[in-house]
Design an enzyme around this catalytic site. Structure first.
Site, short mmCIF file in Angstrom:
data_model
loop_
_atom_site.label_atom_id
_atom_site.label_comp_id
_atom_site.label_asym_id
_atom_site.label_seq_id
_atom_site.Cartn_x
_atom_site.Cartn_y
_atom_site.Cartn_z
N HIS A 141 44.62 59.95 23.53
CA HIS A 141 45.54 59.21 22.66
C HIS A 141 44.76 58.45 21.59
O HIS A 141 45.15 58.41 20.41
CB HIS A 141 46.36 58.24 23.51
CG HIS A 141 47.60 57.75 22.84
ND1 HIS A 141 48.42 56.79 23.39
CD2 HIS A 141 48.16 58.09 21.65
CE1 HIS A 141 49.43 56.57 22.56
NE2 HIS A 141 49.30 57.34 21.51
N GLU A 201 49.85 61.37 31.45
CA GLU A 201 49.48 59.99 31.73
C GLU A 201 48.76 59.91 33.07
O GLU A 201 49.24 60.44 34.07
CB GLU A 201 50.74 59.10 31.79
CG GLU A 201 51.43 58.90 30.46
CD GLU A 201 50.85 57.75 29.64
OE1 GLU A 201 49.89 57.11 30.11
OE2 GLU A 201 51.38 57.50 28.54
N ASP A 205 43.27 54.52 24.72
CA ASP A 205 43.33 55.27 25.98
C ASP A 205 43.11 56.76 25.74
O ASP A 205 43.46 57.26 24.65
CB ASP A 205 44.67 55.01 26.69
CG ASP A 205 45.87 55.53 25.91
OD1 ASP A 205 46.06 55.12 24.75
OD2 ASP A 205 46.62 56.35 26.47
ZN LIG Z 1 48.57 56.44 25.41
#
Ligand SMILES: [Zn+2]
Length: 275
Positions: free
Chosen positions: A181, A143, A191
């Site tokens: 993703h 992330e 994203d």
């Molecule tokens: Zn994501």
């Protein structure tokens, strides 16, 4: 309390930010789960245990002497859609959210390791890539601290490239298996955003990028959707697959669900890298 460590990784020096809260006694949930999973591995897989749900197959158990842990073979990149790393750390440490990732990279380039690479983080949800239908089981989730409407900092991308190099080398992950993703969940996720520098990553050996399309003649019979399937996209919903492709390869933040002749040229030069 936070600390910054320097780990010498053979491929260079990687800055790792660590928060003692993540793994130590303050995180009793982590400790309890890790202990329960360790018990699950130690004991014969003939008893259904709290955190493992698919090991009871037969009463006939012997146990081999030759094994190690499975390794990830896919990397999924995300943006957090949150406003700070602290906010993300809290999200990933709250049981009610049911989401996590292996790594969080903050805007200042600090890499926060959240979960052992060998364990299954809950970052991808329902999704498909190529023939992989359980993306969480196959992948490492990374992330990037980013709200989705802003560029990614150079420090953050440089740290990401260092981390990807370490993962690629350690787990022998192929170039094609560094994706976003949105690529594995077309239409459901967007994203990392259109600001994400996929071409730069491809240049570094993480994912592929299309070739110069100048002078390329695409045969009329070329099936662009089939080519996207070969790249890895789930094309059952063609509009969603096309918009995911355009987000990744053309930085189209606003979904576009149709293909132009220029798009077909891009796909024509791209898909052969996946054959
Ligand atoms: Zn994501």
């Amino acid at each position: 309390m936070k600390c910054n460590l320097l780990l010498v990784l053979g491929i260079g020096i990687l800055g790792i930010g660590c928060s003692k809260k993540v793994y130590t006694s303050e995180n009793t949930v982590y400790k309890d789960k890790a202990a329960a999973l360790a018990d699950t591995i130690k004991n014969p897989p003939t008893i259904r245990t709290k955190y493992a749900d698919s090991l009871v197959m037969t009463d006939h158990w012997l146990g081999t002497s030759n094994f190690n842990l499975r390794k990830p073979n896919l990397v999924i990149i995300h943006h957090t859609a949150q406003n700070s790393c602290e906010q993300t750390f809290n999200t990933f440490r709250s049981e009610s959210t049911q989401v996590s990732a292996h790594y969080v990279i903050c805007r200042d380039g600090i890499i926060q390791h959240m979960l052992n690479d060998y364990l299954r983080a809950w970052h991808a949800g329902i999704g498909t890539w190529d023939n992989i239908t359980d993306v969480n089981s196959a992948s490492i989730g990374i992330e990037l601290d980013n709200n989705g409407n802003e560029p990614f900092s150079d420090k953050q991308i440089n740290s990401l490239i260092q981390l990807l190099g370490y993962l690629k080398k350690t787990y022998n992950i192929p170039n094609a298996n560094f994706i976003g993703h949105a690529d594995v969940a077309p239409g459901r996720k967007v994203d990392p955003s259109a600001y994400f520098p996929w071409q730069k990553l491809a240049y570094e050996g993480f994912g592929y990028w299309y070739s110069d399309t100048t002078g390329v003649n695409v045969p009329e019979s070329f099936n662009a959707l089939e080519a996207l399937r070969i790249v890895g996209y789930d094309v059952k919903d063609s509009a969603k697959a096309i918009s995911a492709f355009k987000l990744h390869f053309e930085h189209k933040g606003i979904p576009e669900t149709f293909l132009t002749p220029a798009d077909r040229k891009i796909i024509f030069t791209l898909y052969r890298k996946y054959l």
